[in-house]
Write a protein that holds these residues in place. Structure first.
Motif, PDB file in Angstrom:
ATOM      1  N   LEU A   1       0.857  -1.142   0.059  1.00 28.98           N
ATOM      2  CA  LEU A   1       0.053  -0.001   0.080  1.00 28.98           C
ATOM      3  C   LEU A   1       0.864   1.330   0.185  1.00 28.98           C
TER       4      LEU A   1
ATOM      5  N   THR B   1       2.512   2.685  -2.357  1.00 30.54           N
ATOM      6  CA  THR B   1       2.523   3.779  -3.396  1.00 30.54           C
ATOM      7  C   THR B   1       1.060   4.730  -2.997  1.00 30.54           C
ATOM      8  N   PRO B   2      -0.227   4.255  -2.679  1.00 37.11           N
ATOM      9  CA  PRO B   2      -1.429   4.979  -2.898  1.00 37.11           C
ATOM     10  C   PRO B   2      -1.153   5.858  -1.341  1.00 37.11           C
TER      11      PRO B   2
ATOM     12  N   VAL C   1      -9.526  10.641  -5.144  1.00 41.94           N
ATOM     13  CA  VAL C   1      -9.582   9.332  -5.092  1.00 41.94           C
ATOM     14  C   VAL C   1      -9.118   8.929  -6.691  1.00 41.94           C
ATOM     15  N   LEU C   2      -9.610   9.644  -7.613  1.00 41.36           N
ATOM     16  CA  LEU C   2      -9.028   9.507  -9.117  1.00 41.36           C
ATOM     17  C   LEU C   2      -7.432   9.691  -9.163  1.00 41.36           C
TER      18      LEU C   2
ATOM     19  N   ILE D   1      -5.276   9.222  -6.556  1.00 40.48           N
ATOM     20  CA  ILE D   1      -4.573   8.173  -6.104  1.00 40.48           C
ATOM     21  C   ILE D   1      -4.597   6.983  -6.785  1.00 40.48           C
ATOM     22  N   LEU D   2      -5.932   6.604  -7.315  1.00 38.30           N
ATOM     23  CA  LEU D   2      -5.884   5.279  -8.359  1.00 38.30           C
ATOM     24  C   LEU D   2      -4.827   5.459  -9.714  1.00 38.30           C
ATOM     25  N   VAL D   3      -4.847   6.575 -10.260  1.00 41.39           N
ATOM     26  CA  VAL D   3      -4.358   6.707 -11.462  1.00 41.39           C
ATOM     27  C   VAL D   3      -2.716   6.703 -11.184  1.00 41.39           C
TER      28      VAL D   3
ATOM     29  N   TRP E   1      -1.349   5.335  -8.665  1.00 40.99           N
ATOM     30  CA  TRP E   1      -1.025   3.876  -8.017  1.00 40.99           C
ATOM     31  C   TRP E   1      -0.710   3.105  -9.208  1.00 40.99           C
ATOM     32  N   TYR E   2      -1.555   3.047 -10.215  1.00 41.78           N
ATOM     33  CA  TYR E   2      -1.758   2.154 -11.348  1.00 41.78           C
ATOM     34  C   TYR E   2      -0.238   2.526 -12.221  1.00 41.78           C
TER      35      TYR E   2
ATOM     36  N   TYR F   1       2.102  10.256 -16.255  1.00 39.27           N
ATOM     37  CA  TYR F   1       1.330  11.049 -14.981  1.00 39.27           C
ATOM     38  C   TYR F   1       0.282  12.153 -15.873  1.00 39.27           C
TER      39      TYR F   1
ATOM     40  N   TRP G   1      -8.953  13.084 -15.831  1.00 40.11           N
ATOM     41  CA  TRP G   1      -9.311  14.091 -14.763  1.00 40.11           C
ATOM     42  C   TRP G   1     -10.648  14.625 -15.457  1.00 40.11           C
TER      43      TRP G   1
END
Length: 518
Positions: free
Chosen positions: A128, A130-131, A225-226, A228-230, A232-233, A485, A493
């Motif tokens: 966890l 990275t997030p 949230v967006l 963080i998810l982007v 992270w991946y 990124y 976004w």
């Protein structure tokens, strides 16, 4: 070092030429403060040239044809000089930023924010990491520059200590701090700062309009949230695998070591968080009664007339200065009241450049409004867009792309919005789009390209952080890593805003998508 995907842009002709052009062009631009001064001179000259012309465009404020007022007459110049001090001291963003920074500065210089960030990252499981790094980087905006000077280098240290590539940690944190600059769960000084510029711009068309400081809060919270998810991946699936072949060849003595939080600091952090929690509880208790003095006369909390809505910045001040003082005394960084005042002074030292820029910005916006050039541009631009009959969504996307492009050359978020806000906000209001929506779109464009412009003030600092681990890291290297990124955030976004808009989800407190608000 071997030629790897992470370093290839240093030798790639096409991309390197583009990067070199961006850097050369941006370096030729004057300082943002001087851009405002030159803009002021241009407004004066244009007002003189246009004052003798007749226009058919109707001023929405008066219902009459727009008249450009010459700012170079004797009377106008005398009024300008007589009102210069009042124009500067009455500049809304100035007080907003300085008051918020007094509280945040105490929390930062006491060590409260730094220790809190260390504790979060220190207790994070590796899968966890990275997030959580990106989340902490996003929340660090509350402490303005703390993310750049603490979270980014600390992320590199922690990744390296866990056996992962340190550049992956640095770039993940950079993506959160700068790429996600306008995403945050926690209200921060950037919210009222942008709101004040938006309100000033909107009042060119509607002098009575009020914009809430948290008019984008729900959208920026969801955007967190967006981001963080982007991030992270991209970091774990694309960026870090590309970095696997990049050798860490920094000098061992230059590579920073992770400093554990001491027992004294842990105790201080605990009681500081208790103090912050009690402050939040006290605020809720004060607002809860229907007869609360913080509510509007009709009992509403979120109404513009509610004292609570006018107290957002003072509340930010209090909710940071109180735990900052508690932490400082318990951790030993503060010994007496002089140390607290010293922390406030240090915070103001960092705002000296902003104050200079705000001086010229205030004069420019005042002249822009008084001359009526802003209203003329807004109405003419709106008429042109009406003739094109573009869908509102296309117009908003165009604005996001324009902001992202301008951001490559003007790194300051406040300076950029102060320059283009007085044109875009009134123009889109004429098309029926609210200042709240326009500001949300601006924040996407501004954040997405932050991480690929060498002109962003902290960009060279991030390069230095990376060079501690990989000596050959350059501007092109960092941009090549951050480009995925930037592009993915820009696309996703923007799509997120359009979807969010299509569902009619609230942008923030007292915000709307249309103007005038229903």
């Amino acid at each position: 070092m071997a030629d790897t995907p992470a370093t290839a842009p240093e030798q790639s002709g096409g991309l390197q030429k583009v990067l070199d052009w961006i850097e050369r062009t941006g370096n030729k631009l004057p300082d943002p403060a001087m851009i405002f001064f030159f803009s002021l001179v241009i407004v004066w000259l244009l007002s003189w040239l246009l004052s003798g012309m007749s226009f058919e465009e109707i001023d929405p404020r008066t219902g009459e044809a727009i008249v450009v007022n010459n700012q170079l007459t004797g009377d106008a110049l005398a009024t300008f000089l007589a009102g210069m001090v009042k124009t500067f001291t009455g500049f809304a963003p100035l007080g907003v930023v300085l008051v918020a920074m007094l509280g945040v500065g105490v929390a930062e210089h006491s060590g409260f924010i730094n220790t809190g960030i260390k504790r979060v990252l220190d207790r994070t499981p590796q899968f966890l990491l990275t997030p959580i790094v990106i989340l902490v980087a996003i929340v660090s905006h509350t402490a303005t520059d703390a993310g750049y000077v603490l979270v980014i280098p600390l992320a590199g240290v922690i990744y390296y200590a866990m056996g992962r590539h340190p550049l992956a940690g640095i770039t993940a944190a950079f993506a959160g701090v700068s790429g996600g600059f306008s995403a945050n769960f926690v209200p921060s000084a950037i919210d009222p700062l942008l709101q004040s510029f938006t309100q000033s711009a909107a009042q060119i068309v509607d002098p009575a309009i009020q914009v809430n400081p948290l008019n984008n809060y729900f959208f920026t919270s969801a955007s967190s949230v967006l981001v963080i998810l982007v991030g992270w991946y991209l970091n774990d699936k694309i960026i870090e695998p590309r970095l696997a072949k990049v050798k860490v060849d920094g000098d061992p003595e230059d590579i920073p070591k992770f400093a554990d939080v001491t027992a004294k600091e842990k105790r201080a952090l605990f009681w500081a968080l208790v103090a912050m929690g009690l402050g939040v509880v006290a605020l809720v208790a004060a607002v809860w009664p229907e007869s609360s003095a913080l509510r509007a006369p009709n009992g509403e909390i979120a109404s513009f007339s509610a004292p609570l809505m006018h107290s957002i910045v003072p509340l930010i001040f209090l909710l940071f200065i109180i735990p900052g003082i508690v932490y400082g005394y318990l951790a030993g960084t503060f010994e007496n009241s002089r140390d607290v005042i010293g922390a406030m002074s240090k915070a103001m030292d960092g705002m000296s450049y902003y104050i200079v820029m705000a001086f010229f910005c205030a004069l420019f916006i005042s002249a822009f409004n008084t001359s009526n050039i802003g209203a003329l541009l807004a109405v003419k631009g709106a008429d042109t867009l009406r003739e094109w009959a573009l869908p509102a969504s296309v117009t908003v996307v165009g604005m996001i792309l324009l902001t992202a492009f301008v951001n490559l050359f003007v790194g300051s978020a406040s300076a950029k919005w102060a320059l283009i806000g007085p044109i875009l906000v009134p123009m889109l209001m004429q098309l029926g789009l609210s200042p709240d929506l326009t500001q949300a779109a601006y924040r996407i464009g501004d954040s997405s390209s932050n991480i690929i412009t060498p002109l962003m003030p902290y960009f060279p600092l991030v390069v230095v952080y990376a060079q501690r681990y990989v000596k050959g890291t350059g501007i092109g290297t960092l941009i090549s890593i951050m480009l995925p990124y930037s592009l993915v955030l820009l696309v996703l976004w923007t799509a997120f805003l359009l979807i969010y808009w299509s569902f009619g989800l609230p942008l923030g407190i007292q915000a709307s998508y249309v103007y005038p608000a229903p």
